[in-house]
Enzyme design. Sequence first.
Site, PDB file in Angstrom:
ATOM      1  N   HIS A   1       0.847  -1.200   0.000  1.00  0.00           N
ATOM      2  CA  HIS A   1       0.000   0.000   0.000  1.00  0.00           C
ATOM      3  C   HIS A   1       0.878   1.244   0.000  1.00  0.00           C
ATOM      4  O   HIS A   1       2.100   1.152   0.126  1.00  0.00           O
ATOM      5  CB  HIS A   1      -0.980  -0.004   1.168  1.00  0.00           C
ATOM      6  CG  HIS A   1      -0.369   0.057   2.532  1.00  0.00           C
ATOM      7  ND1 HIS A   1       0.418  -0.948   3.055  1.00  0.00           N
ATOM      8  CD2 HIS A   1      -0.429   1.011   3.512  1.00  0.00           C
ATOM      9  CE1 HIS A   1       0.802  -0.626   4.285  1.00  0.00           C
ATOM     10  NE2 HIS A   1       0.313   0.561   4.580  1.00  0.00           N
TER      11      HIS A   1
ATOM     12  N   ASP B   1       5.767   4.755   5.169  1.00  0.00           N
ATOM     13  CA  ASP B   1       6.612   3.807   5.893  1.00  0.00           C
ATOM     14  C   ASP B   1       6.638   2.431   5.231  1.00  0.00           C
ATOM     15  O   ASP B   1       7.209   1.485   5.789  1.00  0.00           O
ATOM     16  CB  ASP B   1       6.179   3.704   7.362  1.00  0.00           C
ATOM     17  CG  ASP B   1       4.775   3.167   7.547  1.00  0.00           C
ATOM     18  OD1 ASP B   1       3.932   3.336   6.635  1.00  0.00           O
ATOM     19  OD2 ASP B   1       4.490   2.572   8.604  1.00  0.00           O
ATOM     20  N   HIS B   2       6.060   2.318   4.041  1.00  0.00           N
ATOM     21  CA  HIS B   2       6.138   1.083   3.266  1.00  0.00           C
ATOM     22  C   HIS B   2       6.755   1.291   1.884  1.00  0.00           C
ATOM     23  O   HIS B   2       7.100   0.312   1.220  1.00  0.00           O
ATOM     24  CB  HIS B   2       4.751   0.446   3.123  1.00  0.00           C
ATOM     25  CG  HIS B   2       4.216  -0.090   4.415  1.00  0.00           C
ATOM     26  ND1 HIS B   2       4.227  -1.424   4.735  1.00  0.00           N
ATOM     27  CD2 HIS B   2       3.687   0.550   5.489  1.00  0.00           C
ATOM     28  CE1 HIS B   2       3.720  -1.590   5.957  1.00  0.00           C
ATOM     29  NE2 HIS B   2       3.390  -0.404   6.431  1.00  0.00           N
TER      30      HIS B   2
ATOM     31  N   HIS C   1      -7.556  -0.571   5.816  1.00  0.00           N
ATOM     32  CA  HIS C   1      -6.495   0.333   6.276  1.00  0.00           C
ATOM     33  C   HIS C   1      -6.332   1.461   5.266  1.00  0.00           C
ATOM     34  O   HIS C   1      -6.285   2.642   5.626  1.00  0.00           O
ATOM     35  CB  HIS C   1      -5.202  -0.463   6.429  1.00  0.00           C
ATOM     36  CG  HIS C   1      -4.032   0.322   6.933  1.00  0.00           C
ATOM     37  ND1 HIS C   1      -4.012   0.913   8.173  1.00  0.00           N
ATOM     38  CD2 HIS C   1      -2.833   0.606   6.356  1.00  0.00           C
ATOM     39  CE1 HIS C   1      -2.853   1.539   8.344  1.00  0.00           C
ATOM     40  NE2 HIS C   1      -2.125   1.366   7.252  1.00  0.00           N
TER      41      HIS C   1
ATOM     42  N   ASP D   1      -0.382  -3.961   6.268  1.00  0.00           N
ATOM     43  CA  ASP D   1      -1.066  -3.433   7.448  1.00  0.00           C
ATOM     44  C   ASP D   1      -2.548  -3.808   7.454  1.00  0.00           C
ATOM     45  O   ASP D   1      -3.360  -3.110   8.056  1.00  0.00           O
ATOM     46  CB  ASP D   1      -0.918  -1.911   7.511  1.00  0.00           C
ATOM     47  CG  ASP D   1       0.494  -1.474   7.857  1.00  0.00           C
ATOM     48  OD1 ASP D   1       1.349  -2.349   8.064  1.00  0.00           O
ATOM     49  OD2 ASP D   1       0.743  -0.249   7.896  1.00  0.00           O
TER      50      ASP D   1
ATOM     51  N   HIS E   1       1.382   3.983   1.924  1.00  0.00           N
ATOM     52  CA  HIS E   1       1.892   4.750   3.060  1.00  0.00           C
ATOM     53  C   HIS E   1       3.418   4.856   3.026  1.00  0.00           C
ATOM     54  O   HIS E   1       4.122   3.901   2.686  1.00  0.00           O
ATOM     55  CB  HIS E   1       1.432   4.139   4.381  1.00  0.00           C
ATOM     56  CG  HIS E   1      -0.004   4.431   4.687  1.00  0.00           C
ATOM     57  ND1 HIS E   1      -0.730   3.709   5.599  1.00  0.00           N
ATOM     58  CD2 HIS E   1      -0.857   5.391   4.209  1.00  0.00           C
ATOM     59  CE1 HIS E   1      -1.961   4.197   5.674  1.00  0.00           C
ATOM     60  NE2 HIS E   1      -2.061   5.208   4.832  1.00  0.00           N
TER      61      HIS E   1
ATOM     62  N   HIS F   1       4.421  -4.774  10.836  1.00  0.00           N
ATOM     63  CA  HIS F   1       4.877  -4.038  12.018  1.00  0.00           C
ATOM     64  C   HIS F   1       5.041  -4.960  13.221  1.00  0.00           C
ATOM     65  O   HIS F   1       4.361  -5.988  13.337  1.00  0.00           O
ATOM     66  CB  HIS F   1       3.873  -2.937  12.400  1.00  0.00           C
ATOM     67  CG  HIS F   1       3.836  -1.795  11.450  1.00  0.00           C
ATOM     68  ND1 HIS F   1       4.670  -0.710  11.557  1.00  0.00           N
ATOM     69  CD2 HIS F   1       3.052  -1.562  10.364  1.00  0.00           C
ATOM     70  CE1 HIS F   1       4.403   0.149  10.585  1.00  0.00           C
ATOM     71  NE2 HIS F   1       3.426  -0.348   9.846  1.00  0.00           N
TER      72      HIS F   1
END
Length: 255
Positions: free
Chosen positions: A56, A60-61, A114, A133, A58, A171
């Site tokens: 996805h 942090d990915h 999410h 996530d 975001h 995570h």
Amino acid sequence: MPLRILTVPCRTDNYAFVLHDDVTRRTALIDAPEVEPVMEVLSGHGWHLSDLLITHHHGDHVEGVEEFHRIYGCRVIGARADQHRLPPLDIAVDISDVEAVCGEEVHVIDVPGHTVGHIAYYMPGAQALFSGDSLMAMGCGRLFEGTPAQMWDSLKRLRALPPETMVYSGHEYTAANMRFALSLEPDNPALISRAQEIGDARAAGQPTVPSTLSLEIATNPFLRSDDPDLAAALDMSGAAPVDVFAKVRSLKDNF
């Protein structure tokens, strides 16, 4: 040799996953939260990154995607529906597509909740699910874009996979998720047993990811939203599972 899957800690609590097949000599990465820790793994093994799969959009990915593409020229794979907000893709996949990565079939699964464009990757031959996530160890992602009904449908879709499937989630939230689960059912013996295992792993500096889908089905409250025992613990006996899920998600958001 079977497909090798290495869990790589990144940032504060993210995980990336490096996959390597000794037969094809191809190496893949699931999500790119950070460049340096993954580069250490690749360089240490002498592996050349051939594929990078995004779950996805975001930050942090995807933070390291363009740098990995620049260094290795790897194929970047992600959801066609989310292409407008992902790094540039070489292969835009649709739901139910099957790609070949590291000598394995990779099935694309739609898991909105999410985010609305979130996808998961399932490798039946390797018995591996890369859920980002969406489904997490003892939890699920916050509903930043989707609805409770969307996320509950996504979780049911993942729950239907073979129970021996290993769940590689994005995570290290497991200990916090377990504290929340115990707040709902403090006397649940399955939770008490798993809490001890999680505590032991973290005390030893070990990741709690991956976990087995069967263990998640037995203990993850979000996967158990149609379990009468959980509904009773919430004083929601007889309620629709999606309403139980929405309640659990709301309680977790404020835990």
